[in-house]
Design a protein around this motif. Structure first.
Motif, PDB file in Angstrom:
ATOM      1  N   ALA A 159      40.899  42.320  35.698  1.00 34.65           N
ATOM      2  CA  ALA A 159      41.459  43.389  36.519  1.00 34.65           C
ATOM      3  C   ALA A 159      40.384  44.402  36.927  1.00 34.65           C
ATOM      4  O   ALA A 159      39.229  44.291  36.547  1.00 34.65           O
ATOM      5  N   SER A 160      40.806  45.434  37.667  1.00 32.89           N
ATOM      6  CA  SER A 160      39.836  46.221  38.432  1.00 32.89           C
ATOM      7  C   SER A 160      38.808  46.968  37.587  1.00 32.89           C
ATOM      8  O   SER A 160      37.669  47.095  37.979  1.00 32.89           O
ATOM      9  N   ASP A 166      36.620  43.849  35.855  1.00 40.44           N
ATOM     10  CA  ASP A 166      36.379  43.083  37.071  1.00 40.44           C
ATOM     11  C   ASP A 166      35.299  42.011  36.924  1.00 40.44           C
ATOM     12  O   ASP A 166      34.171  42.168  37.375  1.00 40.44           O
ATOM     13  N   MET A 176      43.148  39.151  30.914  1.00 42.86           N
ATOM     14  CA  MET A 176      43.641  39.672  32.185  1.00 42.86           C
ATOM     15  C   MET A 176      42.984  41.005  32.495  1.00 42.86           C
ATOM     16  O   MET A 176      42.626  41.285  33.649  1.00 42.86           O
TER      17      MET A 176
END
Lengths: 177, 152
Positions: A58-59, A62, A54
């Motif tokens: 995520a940012s 990414d 995850m």
């Protein structure tokens, strides 16, 4: 390990460079470019590797930068299944079924020690599958416990390298289809 | 209720209880046959009001099997641990407490599944994790699995 030191599949890359049908190889290049830059993963995580996966999505890390783009909640829309976590005997048939439901071409990344070999903790027990390759065929192994997002990104890039070698003259077939 | 009075009250309810020193919680070993009555009292008496069974687990201590009940009162905020021991490894059985705390239903099925302790009067005494045709109880110290487990 530097990318340049990693020579395991560069033989294949060199072989492809050395020749082939001109028309086909242009079409191949287009198809492979498209496929390798839009591998969508299945939302599937069974343990702590899932958290790291995850994080990769995520940012900060990414992975949609590499076209991995978006997790699909349905195996029918997914191209790659990242097996993130321990697979127990009871989960194995579920995993097999998910893999069978994915449409071709489909890829598997075994992420972390548990998916690669049963893991550092519970491998000597009554319920753990010692490596997900007992259940489904694996394309890329990413070791670590859990692997850092950079490691998973590297594994994904290796998968992209593999996909870029495909040709429509000799399409990839999964062993059980 | 503070811990000292709690300890004395439990001792007066069950004279045969054995108190264990230096534990995180007030801990008693309760004779098997008195466990169910004590549990009902602890739940129903307003001064105890142990309305929350926050853990029920089984332990294989080789010489005996043990069941551990972690209790808490959400109104009085006091906690208590009860242990029950059974020396019979072949056919261990204790009374269920799932008529008192409903949460014990699945916990007791788990203990039965992995350790093979039967709970008398349990409404649904069958395996919860493993397949119904599984042989043996894998968390037992004497469990033998020649296919999967390498003895070190």
């Amino acid at each position: 390990m530097k990318e340049t030191d990693f020579k395991d599949n560069s033989t294949l890359e060199l072989f492809k460079k050395s020749g082939g049908n001109i028309l086909l190889s242009s079409v191949d290049a287009l198809i492979d470019w498209g496929r390798s830059n839009s591998i969508w993963p299945l939302t599937f995580a069974t343990a702590c590797c899932g958290i790291e996966m995850m994080a990769t999505g995520a940012s900060r890390h990414d992975f949609s930068r590499f076209g991995i783009e978006v997790y699909r909640a349905s195996p029918r829309q997914a191209d790659v299944i990242v097996v993130a976590g321990t697979i127990v005997n009871k989960m194995a048939p579920v995993l097999k079924r998910l893999y069978d439901q994915m449409s071709e071409p489909k890829y598997v990344i075994a992420m972390g020690a548990c998916a690669v070999s049963g893991g550092p903790f519970y491998y000597n027990s009554y319920h753990v599958v010692r490596g997900v390759d007992h259940v489904i065929p694996v394309d890329v192994y990413v070791p670590g416990c859990p692997p850092r997002p950079e490691a998973l990104l590297y594994g994904i890039m290796q998968l992209q390298r593999k996909i870029k070698l495909e040709t429509i003259a000799n399409p990839r077939k999964s062993p059980n289809t | 209720m503070d811990n000292t009075t709690l300890k004395e009250k439990v001792l007066s309810l069950v004279p045969g209880a054995e108190f264990l020193e230096n534990k995180q919680y007030i801990t008693f070993i309760i004779p098997v046959e008195k466990m169910h009555d004590l549990a009902r009292n602890l739940k129903n008496e307003p001064e105890f009001n142990f309305d929350y069974l926050f853990c029920l687990s089984g332990v294989d201590m080789v010489k005996y099997l043990e069941i551990v009940y972690h209790l808490e009162s959400t109104t009085h905020r006091h906690e208590l641990v009860l242990k029950v021991r059974t020396a019979d490894r072949e056919n261990p059985a204790v009374d269920t407490v799932c008529d008192i705390w409903k949460t014990a239903d699945f916990h007791e099925r788990e203990v039965y599944d992995l350790l093979g302790i039967k709970f008398n009067h349990h409404p649904d005494m069958r395996r919860i994790f493993l397949d119904d045709d599984w042989k043996g109880h894998p968390l037992r110290k004497d469990y033998i699995d020649e296919v999967n487990i390498v003895e070190l």
